[in-house]
Design a protein around this motif. Sequence first.
Motif, mmCIF file in Angstrom:
data_model
loop_
_atom_site.group_PDB
_atom_site.id
_atom_site.type_symbol
_atom_site.label_atom_id
_atom_site.label_comp_id
_atom_site.label_asym_id
_atom_site.label_seq_id
_atom_site.Cartn_x
_atom_site.Cartn_y
_atom_site.Cartn_z
ATOM 1 N N SER A 81 0.818 -1.210 0.000
ATOM 2 C CA SER A 81 0.000 0.000 0.000
ATOM 3 C C SER A 81 0.852 1.261 0.000
ATOM 4 C CB SER A 81 -0.945 0.005 1.217
ATOM 5 O OG SER A 81 -0.199 -0.031 2.426
ATOM 6 N N TYR A 82 2.175 1.082 0.124
ATOM 7 C CA TYR A 82 3.128 2.195 0.002
ATOM 8 C C TYR A 82 4.042 1.934 -1.201
ATOM 9 C CZ TYR A 82 2.107 4.053 4.688
ATOM 10 O OH TYR A 82 1.508 4.610 5.790
ATOM 11 N N PRO A 83 4.568 2.965 -1.832
ATOM 12 C CA PRO A 83 5.520 2.779 -2.935
ATOM 13 C C PRO A 83 6.740 1.980 -2.481
ATOM 14 C CG PRO A 83 4.735 5.043 -2.894
ATOM 15 C CD PRO A 83 4.228 4.396 -1.644
ATOM 16 N N ALA A 84 7.090 0.948 -3.256
ATOM 17 C CA ALA A 84 8.254 0.115 -2.962
ATOM 18 C C ALA A 84 9.219 0.198 -4.139
ATOM 19 C CB ALA A 84 7.821 -1.334 -2.739
ATOM 20 N N PRO A 85 10.513 0.357 -3.891
ATOM 21 C CA PRO A 85 11.480 0.424 -4.996
ATOM 22 C C PRO A 85 11.598 -0.920 -5.698
ATOM 23 C CG PRO A 85 12.615 0.340 -2.878
ATOM 24 C CD PRO A 85 11.156 0.490 -2.572
ATOM 25 N N VAL A 86 11.745 -0.870 -7.016
ATOM 26 C CA VAL A 86 11.917 -2.078 -7.825
ATOM 27 C C VAL A 86 13.286 -2.000 -8.489
ATOM 28 C CG1 VAL A 86 10.984 -3.485 -9.698
ATOM 29 C CG2 VAL A 86 9.431 -2.142 -8.258
ATOM 30 N N ILE A 87 14.111 -3.001 -8.252
ATOM 31 C CA ILE A 87 15.446 -3.029 -8.826
ATOM 32 C C ILE A 87 15.392 -3.772 -10.158
ATOM 33 C CG2 ILE A 87 17.867 -3.611 -8.464
ATOM 34 C CD1 ILE A 87 16.637 -1.608 -6.452
ATOM 35 N N VAL A 88 15.520 -3.013 -11.238
ATOM 36 C CA VAL A 88 15.429 -3.612 -12.574
ATOM 37 C C VAL A 88 16.817 -3.904 -13.130
ATOM 38 C CG1 VAL A 88 14.680 -3.240 -14.954
ATOM 39 C CG2 VAL A 88 13.228 -2.513 -13.072
#
Length: 553
Positions: A300-307
Amino acid sequence: MEPESPVSHGVTGKQVIHATFLSALKMLDVGKWPIFALCSQEELKLIRQACVFGSAGNEVLYATENDEVFVLGTNCSGCLGTGDIQSTIEPQRLDTLCGKKIACLSYGSGPHVVVTTAEGEVYTWGHNAYSQLGNGTTNHGLVPCQVSTNLVNKKVIEVACGSHHSMVLTSDGEVYAWGYNNSGQVGSGSTANQPIPRRVTSCLQNKIAVNIACGQMCSMAVVENGEVYVWGYNGNGQLGLGSSGNQPTPCRIAALQGIRVQRVACGYAHTLVLTDEGQLYAWGANSYGQLGTGNKSNQSYPAPVIVDKDRVIEIAACHSAHTSAAKTQGGHVYMWGQCRGQSVILPHLTHFACTDDVFACFATPAVTWRLLSVEPDDHLTVAQSLKKEFDNPDTADLKFLVDGKYIHVHKVLLKIRCEHFRSILNNNDDDIIEMSEFSYQVYRAFLEYLYTDSISLPPEDAIGLLDLATFYRENRLKKLCQQTIKQSICEENAIALLSAAVKYEAEDLEEFCFRFCINHLTVVTQTTGFAEMDHDLLKNFISKASRVGAFKN
């Protein structure tokens, strides 16, 4: 909590504000989407823009190089805009939109379609049970009609659709919304449906929006300073506010404080944002790993995505599947989420060159996440260039004279491609070489093969080319000749072809012709070719046929 449901999304051909969205999309193979199998190759070559949509990917709208607009498919709720609800496997012309130059297109799950033109005009058609067409009624729209209420003198540069609501962005940064509003997705502060375009104000009143997106029943806008405002349904946490309560008016995502967002994309029930530093954040539903966080827990909160270690320059999400995609500055394309029934919980490197291919090949149904812009490809490959130069007198430095006709070639290519020419052309300064051993058709076909790796000649000439290939020890050419000859065999010529195969030591062709003769023995033995058969060949034929039991009752 409401289960995850298909959402609609904006499919944009060109975003005026952001440089990342101005990058040209070179999607040369629209045929990757199954619906295009209904179009001929000639029609496909004319396509310059295309959008595949519908609950099964069975509707398509495309524009040609002449700005003509065509549609085809199942036409659910009149979403093709042809004036009826009849399906069509033949492309139908939409006269209303021809010459208008489509700038942006989006669609809902009814489906309804919203289009803006290069002039900033808005047209809608299709499903309208919730007033999502913005014309003040709930009657389905069977043809494209311009929406002008509250949009007079406004130039619309981007459109986005939710399941049953619509939203547009104007050139001066204003956001307008209308349609289904059961969860506050129109942003009016109530849950009453909105029959005509209404400006979204509240926290957006003095803000300049630069990008918009819609989920199933939620809406989002990125403003000039990089803040993200959200409103509507939030049952899966897709608003990123840290809660699951619906939001009837725009609310800033506080968790992104200090982060400048450039673009937002809404998927099935999840959200992706791209920052000005090329970083990616995700939140919302995650039952298929579509957030790319390494698990299947909703956020429900923004989570970083490691691409990747590289910067991300493009993000993509599509309403019809729990799939996400991203492209890096280095040109690498990643996908995660639902992939042909599997759950990919971390970004996975693909072999694709663009994010659109992810949805063509992995999404179910195969739709487009944005309006495809198909650029004409005038670049010739090395193979195409060589093919073009065959028998070109303007660039050739050698001529073969065969049966009184010239064939123009290039010495260096012949030496590269053929051992025979490598030996005879070394230290040979002749401009013309006469050839009498083979016919013009056969020798021209041989020289053309050296330029193209293929042969194109009648089966009867293929026998002569087989002779040449044997003489020059061109084994691959021998195989091509045999394939051509096999395709032409019949009872009348079977013995002649068998004789040629034996003469030129084409064992595979010989075996093929022999088996054909055995399978059609009664007719073959009554032909002129069999009656005039060479004595030794006849003797061997009868002996071999006897061994395989051809003469048993």
